[in-house]
Design an enzyme around this catalytic site. Structure first.
Site, PDB file in Angstrom:
ATOM      1  N   GLU A 115    -104.088 -48.132  29.170  1.00  0.00           N
ATOM      2  CA  GLU A 115    -103.702 -49.295  28.379  1.00  0.00           C
ATOM      3  C   GLU A 115    -102.295 -49.149  27.810  1.00  0.00           C
ATOM      4  O   GLU A 115    -101.765 -48.049  27.689  1.00  0.00           O
ATOM      5  CB  GLU A 115    -104.698 -49.533  27.252  1.00  0.00           C
ATOM      6  N   CYS A 162     -95.481 -49.630  24.000  1.00  0.00           N
ATOM      7  CA  CYS A 162     -96.141 -48.340  23.793  1.00  0.00           C
ATOM      8  C   CYS A 162     -96.868 -48.011  25.091  1.00  0.00           C
ATOM      9  O   CYS A 162     -97.714 -48.784  25.535  1.00  0.00           O
ATOM     10  CB  CYS A 162     -97.127 -48.485  22.627  1.00  0.00           C
ATOM     11  N   CYS A 178    -107.175 -37.576  27.501  1.00  0.00           N
ATOM     12  CA  CYS A 178    -106.351 -36.632  26.743  1.00  0.00           C
ATOM     13  C   CYS A 178    -107.184 -35.394  26.473  1.00  0.00           C
ATOM     14  O   CYS A 178    -108.391 -35.497  26.283  1.00  0.00           O
ATOM     15  CB  CYS A 178    -105.943 -37.274  25.415  1.00  0.00           C
ATOM     16  N   CYS A 216    -108.490 -34.889  19.179  1.00  0.00           N
ATOM     17  CA  CYS A 216    -108.366 -35.094  17.733  1.00  0.00           C
ATOM     18  C   CYS A 216    -109.610 -35.835  17.244  1.00  0.00           C
ATOM     19  O   CYS A 216    -110.109 -36.730  17.934  1.00  0.00           O
ATOM     20  CB  CYS A 216    -107.105 -35.894  17.423  1.00  0.00           C
ATOM     21  N   CYS A 267    -109.643 -39.861  17.171  1.00  0.00           N
ATOM     22  CA  CYS A 267    -108.977 -40.625  18.231  1.00  0.00           C
ATOM     23  C   CYS A 267    -109.919 -40.956  19.383  1.00  0.00           C
ATOM     24  O   CYS A 267    -110.752 -40.134  19.774  1.00  0.00           O
ATOM     25  CB  CYS A 267    -107.793 -39.810  18.744  1.00  0.00           C
ATOM     26  N   CYS A 299    -105.397 -47.433  20.198  1.00  0.00           N
ATOM     27  CA  CYS A 299    -105.522 -46.006  20.537  1.00  0.00           C
ATOM     28  C   CYS A 299    -106.670 -45.702  21.495  1.00  0.00           C
ATOM     29  O   CYS A 299    -107.586 -44.956  21.170  1.00  0.00           O
ATOM     30  CB  CYS A 299    -105.701 -45.163  19.277  1.00  0.00           C
TER      31      CYS A 299
HETATM   32  N1  SAH Z   1    -100.833 -37.387  21.803  1.00  0.00           N
HETATM   33  C1  SAH Z   1     -99.737 -37.951  21.095  1.00  0.00           C
HETATM   34  C2  SAH Z   1     -99.521 -39.440  21.294  1.00  0.00           C
HETATM   35  C3  SAH Z   1    -100.696 -40.373  21.348  1.00  0.00           C
HETATM   36  S1  SAH Z   1    -101.527 -40.921  19.917  1.00  0.00           S
HETATM   37  C4  SAH Z   1     -99.859 -37.652  19.620  1.00  0.00           C
HETATM   38  O1  SAH Z   1    -100.865 -37.095  19.213  1.00  0.00           O
HETATM   39  O2  SAH Z   1     -98.924 -37.925  18.885  1.00  0.00           O
HETATM   40  C5  SAH Z   1    -100.487 -41.967  19.011  1.00  0.00           C
HETATM   41  C6  SAH Z   1    -100.724 -41.849  17.506  1.00  0.00           C
HETATM   42  O3  SAH Z   1    -101.930 -42.527  17.108  1.00  0.00           O
HETATM   43  C7  SAH Z   1    -100.872 -40.417  17.051  1.00  0.00           C
HETATM   44  O4  SAH Z   1    -100.179 -40.243  15.847  1.00  0.00           O
HETATM   45  C8  SAH Z   1    -102.361 -40.324  16.819  1.00  0.00           C
HETATM   46  O5  SAH Z   1    -102.696 -39.256  15.965  1.00  0.00           O
HETATM   47  C9  SAH Z   1    -102.667 -41.680  16.245  1.00  0.00           C
HETATM   48  N2  SAH Z   1    -104.078 -42.078  16.282  1.00  0.00           N
HETATM   49  C10 SAH Z   1    -105.020 -41.757  17.178  1.00  0.00           C
HETATM   50  N3  SAH Z   1    -106.205 -42.325  16.860  1.00  0.00           N
HETATM   51  C11 SAH Z   1    -105.995 -43.014  15.727  1.00  0.00           C
HETATM   52  C12 SAH Z   1    -106.831 -43.817  14.902  1.00  0.00           C
HETATM   53  N4  SAH Z   1    -108.125 -43.999  15.169  1.00  0.00           N
HETATM   54  N5  SAH Z   1    -106.260 -44.395  13.826  1.00  0.00           N
HETATM   55  C13 SAH Z   1    -104.954 -44.224  13.540  1.00  0.00           C
HETATM   56  N6  SAH Z   1    -104.117 -43.485  14.264  1.00  0.00           N
HETATM   57  C14 SAH Z   1    -104.637 -42.865  15.355  1.00  0.00           C
END
Ligand code: SAH
Length: 353
Positions: free
Chosen positions: A90, A103, A110, A114, A117, A336
């Protein structure tokens, strides 16, 4: 499987053309066609024989838009792209006063996992190639042109699904392609790369001189909390990460952006705010505060509005620059990795989508 022309540099396309026994100037026409988001059959300035020979082995772009949602409110567009092997990813296109930002994703899935996420829920499926990352932009540039004058995409953030530094070679080739002045020529000033914190790659990236804005997903002020929500912190401790960030700033002169998503009861206390101030003191940086997007499989909630305000007031009063990230496209939801998941679970034929 067919190869993707968007994967090749100008010089590599010249070689392809030469091997086909064609004149080198055809490379320029093909390169331009690719960067206009055209399929090979739409490159009408090429001889028909060359079109059919190219089509035997190649496609122009490596992604196809299979679904798009446009926000009535702010013009944000969310896209589902299908790759040649059937995987889907996406992307999001947002209009701001200063320009239009896309974006893009760098991996299918991935491996960082985290805890908040959606992208990491199924682990890493595969890396995207440089051309697949680029193709998301080429297709959206063309698609969004209907309601923007001239070129649609002016800014790029590598912040979709995937960890860019876990796919280092393809991501850096992408950065070289997208800034080629014979193509779409997007300046490194207008590109941000977001990492979950692979500190070793931050040093390498700084030394190799890409010079784009580095965004670091911090989300915690100490190792205790960060270990719990971001497994990557076990490999690179928070102090190492901040040290790498400082190196990046010293080397490039680009201010570091930290992302901090507010998670209720996890990282949003007054003590966390004060610890965060200490952690980043002395570093030229800005903190982007984000309201956590709810992901049902993850079961974490965003902090309350008052809590977020209090947290930000502490940072500001201690002289740390911070802003709350504006939420875009609220009426079309799915951030995300969530849109992709819904698309897959509802059946890729879009019956319910
Ligand atoms: N892997 C990279 C880029 C992808 S995520 C990274 O970790 O930076 C893009 C951003 O969205 C990151 O800052 C991530 O931590 C954040 N993110 C992921 N899931 C989220 C959520 N449920 N709510 C808010 N931010 C989120």
């Amino acid at each position: 499987m067919k190869k993707i022309l968007a994967d090749y540099s100008f010089e590599e396309i010249e070689d392809i053309v030469e091997k086909l026994g064609e004149k080198r100037f055809r490379a320029k026409q093909i390169f331009e066609g690719v960067y206009q988001g055209k399929e090979i059959c739409e490159m009408t300035n090429l001889p028909k024989s060359l079109v059919s020979r190219l089509e035997e082995k190649y496609v122009s772009c490596g992604v196809e838009i299979v679904k798009s949602l446009v926000s009535e409110r702010d013009g944000t567009r969310k896209y589902i792209f299908r790759l040649i092997d059937g995987n889907v990813i996406e992307g999001v296109f947002m209009k701001y006063r200063y320009g239009n930002t896309i974006c893009v994703s760098t991996q299918v899935g991935c491996r960082m996992n985290c805890s908040f996420c959606a992208s990491g829920l199924d682990g890493l499926i595969r890396d995207l190639t440089a051309g697949e990352i680029l193709s998301q932009i080429l297709k959206v540039n063309r698609d969004a042109a209907e309601d923007t004058d001239k070129r649609s995409v002016t800014n790029i953030v590598l912040m979709g699904s995937g960890e860019p530094f876990d796919n280092y070679d393809n991501v850096t080739k992408f950065l070289r392609l997208v800034s080629d002045e014979r193509g779409i020529n997007i300046s490194k000033r207008n590109i941000s790369l977001s990492t979950s914190g692979l500190a070793d790659k931050i040093y390498r990236f700084a030394d190799e001189g890409y010079g784009v804005t580095l965004t670091i997903s911090l989300h915690a002020p100490n190792n205790g909390i960060r270990n719990k929500i971001m497994p990557v912190n076990k490999a690179f401790k928070i102090e190492e990460l901040v040290k790498a960030a400082k190196y990046y700033f010293d080397k490039t002169g680009r201010r570091i952006i930290f992302e901090y998503s507010m998670i209720e009861g996890v990282n949003d206390s007054r003590a966390c705010a004060l610890e965060l101030v200490k952690l980043v003191r002395g570093l030229t940086c800005h903190i982007n505060i984000i309201n956590l997007n709810y992901v049902k499989e993850r079961n974490l909630r965003s902090s309350s509005k008052d809590n977020v305000k209090e947290f930000m007031d502490i940072l500001s009063s201690e002289g740390v620059s911070c802003t709350l990230r504006r939420s875009m496209g609220g009426d079309i939801e799915g951030a995300c990795g969530q849109l992709r998941r819904r698309y897959i679970s509802e059946g890729a034929d879009g019956r319910k989508g």
